[in-house]
Scaffold this active site. Structure first.
Site, short mmCIF file in Angstrom:
data_model
loop_
_atom_site.label_atom_id
_atom_site.label_comp_id
_atom_site.label_asym_id
_atom_site.label_seq_id
_atom_site.Cartn_x
_atom_site.Cartn_y
_atom_site.Cartn_z
N SER A 56 31.35 31.45 39.07
CA SER A 56 31.18 31.49 40.52
C SER A 56 31.74 32.80 41.06
CB SER A 56 31.85 30.30 41.18
OG SER A 56 33.25 30.38 40.98
N HIS A 57 31.58 33.02 42.34
CA HIS A 57 32.07 34.26 42.96
C HIS A 57 33.58 34.36 42.85
CE1 HIS A 57 28.36 35.76 44.71
NE2 HIS A 57 28.06 34.51 45.02
#
Length: 113
Positions: A56-57
């Site tokens: 994920s970011h």
């Protein structure tokens, strides 16, 4: 004296444009594969990011897989536009069509939100 070339009429120009349209376009396979990989990564990061936090970011510091998807896609867009503009005769008209299409897609996105 210089030799003069007779100007072509509208019918000849239309026939030339039709013959250009009928030509089979050659696609750059590596760009198509990279585009498919980029779209796959968009979907994968969006749905699997909650399950696998390593893709994920990044919250603030660091770089993860999700942080590369947007630059990859923008690179593909730039290369595609450069390839298209190389073969277009009227660049102003093509640019206008691209801006209109981007505006329509933006408004569609706003509407769907």
């Amino acid at each position: 004296m210089a030799d003069y070339v007779q100007l072509r009429n509208e019918v000849e120009l239309e026939e030339e444009h039709e013959s250009i349209k009928k030509k089979k376009t050659v696609r750059l396979a590596s760009l198509d594969v990279f585009r498919g990989l980029s779209v796959f990564l968009m979907i994968f990061v969006d749905y699997a990011g909650a399950i696998l936090p390593s893709i994920s970011h990044s919250p603030w510091n660091g770089v993860r897989l999700a942080d590369f998807v947007m630059p990859f896609f923008l690179f593909i867009v730039g290369v595609s536009l450069a390839l298209v503009y190389k073969n277009v005769q009227n660049k102003m008209k093509a640019t206008f069509k691209a801006v209109i299409r981007a505006t329509q897609l933006f408004l569609l996105g706003i509407f769907l939100q």
